[in-house]
Structure formats: structure tokens, C-alpha cells
Design a protein around this motif. Structure first.
Motif, PDB file in Angstrom:
ATOM      1  N   GLY A   2       0.783  -1.229   0.000  1.00 42.89           N
ATOM      2  CA  GLY A   2       0.000   0.000   0.000  1.00 42.89           C
ATOM      3  C   GLY A   2       0.815   1.280   0.000  1.00 42.89           C
ATOM      4  O   GLY A   2       0.319   2.337   0.392  1.00 42.89           O
ATOM      5  N   LEU A   3       2.065   1.194  -0.444  1.00 50.24           N
ATOM      6  CA  LEU A   3       2.936   2.376  -0.435  1.00 50.24           C
ATOM      7  C   LEU A   3       2.945   3.121  -1.766  1.00 50.24           C
ATOM      8  O   LEU A   3       3.193   4.333  -1.786  1.00 50.24           O
ATOM      9  N   VAL A   4       2.738   2.401  -2.869  1.00 47.41           N
ATOM     10  CA  VAL A   4       2.665   3.037  -4.192  1.00 47.41           C
ATOM     11  C   VAL A   4       1.442   2.511  -4.931  1.00 47.41           C
ATOM     12  O   VAL A   4       0.880   1.479  -4.586  1.00 47.41           O
TER      13      VAL A   4
ATOM     14  N   LEU B 238       3.141   7.730  -5.210  1.00 53.35           N
ATOM     15  CA  LEU B 238       2.923   7.340  -3.819  1.00 53.35           C
ATOM     16  C   LEU B 238       1.437   7.111  -3.578  1.00 53.35           C
ATOM     17  O   LEU B 238       0.598   7.840  -4.097  1.00 53.35           O
ATOM     18  N   ALA B 239       1.130   6.119  -2.765  1.00 53.33           N
ATOM     19  CA  ALA B 239      -0.259   5.819  -2.426  1.00 53.33           C
ATOM     20  C   ALA B 239      -0.727   6.658  -1.240  1.00 53.33           C
ATOM     21  O   ALA B 239      -1.915   6.769  -0.993  1.00 53.33           O
TER      22      ALA B 239
ATOM     23  N   ILE C 255       4.869   7.656   5.463  1.00 56.78           N
ATOM     24  CA  ILE C 255       5.650   6.474   5.076  1.00 56.78           C
ATOM     25  C   ILE C 255       6.995   6.536   5.792  1.00 56.78           C
ATOM     26  O   ILE C 255       7.729   7.513   5.657  1.00 56.78           O
ATOM     27  N   THR C 256       7.307   5.484   6.547  1.00 55.20           N
ATOM     28  CA  THR C 256       8.615   5.435   7.212  1.00 55.20           C
ATOM     29  C   THR C 256       9.565   4.549   6.410  1.00 55.20           C
ATOM     30  O   THR C 256       9.140   3.746   5.568  1.00 55.20           O
ATOM     31  N   LEU C 257      10.836   4.702   6.710  1.00 58.90           N
ATOM     32  CA  LEU C 257      11.816   3.831   6.056  1.00 58.90           C
ATOM     33  C   LEU C 257      11.601   2.379   6.472  1.00 58.90           C
ATOM     34  O   LEU C 257      11.887   1.466   5.693  1.00 58.90           O
ATOM     35  N   ALA C 258      11.049   2.157   7.663  1.00 60.24           N
ATOM     36  CA  ALA C 258      10.737   0.785   8.089  1.00 60.24           C
ATOM     37  C   ALA C 258       9.653   0.190   7.197  1.00 60.24           C
ATOM     38  O   ALA C 258       9.700  -1.000   6.864  1.00 60.24           O
TER      39      ALA C 258
ATOM     40  N   THR D   3      10.907   9.427   8.318  1.00 61.38           N
ATOM     41  CA  THR D   3       9.869   9.395   7.287  1.00 61.38           C
ATOM     42  C   THR D   3      10.480   9.662   5.915  1.00 61.38           C
ATOM     43  O   THR D   3      11.567  10.238   5.797  1.00 61.38           O
ATOM     44  N   LEU D   4       9.750   9.264   4.901  1.00 57.21           N
ATOM     45  CA  LEU D   4      10.156   9.539   3.525  1.00 57.21           C
ATOM     46  C   LEU D   4      10.244  11.046   3.293  1.00 57.21           C
ATOM     47  O   LEU D   4      11.130  11.521   2.598  1.00 57.21           O
ATOM     48  N   LYS D   5       9.361  11.794   3.919  1.00 56.49           N
ATOM     49  CA  LYS D   5       9.392  13.253   3.791  1.00 56.49           C
ATOM     50  C   LYS D   5      10.714  13.807   4.327  1.00 56.49           C
ATOM     51  O   LYS D   5      11.308  14.717   3.729  1.00 56.49           O
TER      52      LYS D   5
END
Length: 147
Positions: free
Chosen positions: A52-54, A66-67, A73-76, A128-130
Motif C-alpha cells: 500500500g505504499l505506491v 505514492l499511495a 511512510i517510514t523507512l521501516a 519518514t520519507l518526507k
């Protein structure tokens, strides 16, 4: 022996999508930036989509995006989507059960690997991705102003 690069490449792709200003990106464009094959990109995007990330749009003007927002969204999340559990690889075949070390090394290493992976994932949960995209943008801006 080198480890997997799936996490590094997937984080690269996800950061590109986060900085792509909402425009879907083709696997070819993503592959060019990551210096890899579009088939590798498509496999990674598939794994990221399953989590569910993209999401992907087909047809002209289509591609991956990106979804959800990069702040969510974290790197984990990325790591779990593309990597198999088990930070420490174990023996490929069972060690000698007649040897005291051979009998007990696998469980000892597995327990250590499990603890290390939990600590590693806890670290990745905090990023986070941000944040990654912001850090890269700042580095790029500094490089441009220095030039």
C-alpha cells in the motif's frame, strides 16, 4: 559477500516519487535515476504496491506514484516491503549436531539477529520519507549555491 540492495534502491525510488510533485513516474525514468534495469524497478514497485505504499496508473501519462503522503511512510515501511526478515544470514546447511558449537550456534545467532533487526527497524521507524526527501533537497540546494 555483499548484502541486498533492494532497500537502498526502493528508498531511492520512493524518494523520487515523493519529490516528483505528484506526477506519475515511469519505470524507465525511475530506473535511469537509480542506475538499474526497469524490470528491477517494476519488481520493487510491485512489492511496494502490495504494502500500500505506491500505486500505478496505466496508459499514456501513467506510471507509479505514492499511495499516501511521504510524511506517513517510514523507512521501516519500505524495508519491510522489499526485504526478507533476518538481518544476519545463517548457515546454508545445518552445522554438525555432534559438535557443541554446531548444536547451538544457529539459535544463538538467530536470537542476536532478531534483536539487531528490532533495533534496526526501530531506527527506521523514526525516519519518514518526507524527512529523506527534505534532506536531499537541502543538500541539492547547498550544492547549487556553492557552484
Amino acid at each position: 559477500m555483499a548484502g541486498s540492495t533492494r532497500f537502498a534502491v526502493a528508498t531511492h525510488l520512493m524518494t523520487l516519487l515523493a519529490t516528483g510533485r505528484g506526477a506519475p513516474q515511469t519505470s524507465e525514468a525511475l530506473a535511469k535515476s537509480a542506475a538499474t534495469n526497469p524490470a528491477v524497478v517494476r519488481r520493487l514497485l510491485g512489492a511496494l504496491a502490495r504494502e500500500g505504499l505506491v500505486k500505478s496508473q496505466l496508459g499514456k501519462g501513467g506510471g507509479a506514484e505514492l499511495a499516501k503522503g511521504p510524511k506517513k511512510i517510514t523507512l521501516a515501511d519500505i524495508y519491510r516491503a522489499v526485504e526478507s526478515p533476518g538481518l544476519l544470514p545463517l548457515h546454508r546447511s545445518d552445522p554438525d549436531p555432534a559438535c557443541p558449537v554446531g548444536r547451538h550456534i544457529q539459535p544463538a545467532l538467530k536470537a542476536l539477529g532478531d534483536r539487531a533487526e528490532l533495533a534496526f527497524l526501530a531506527c527506521l521507524e523514526g525516519v519518514t520519507l518526507k524527512q529523506v526527501a527534505k534532506e536531499i533537497a537541502a543538500t541539492e540546494a547547498a550544492a547549487k549555491s556553492a557552484a
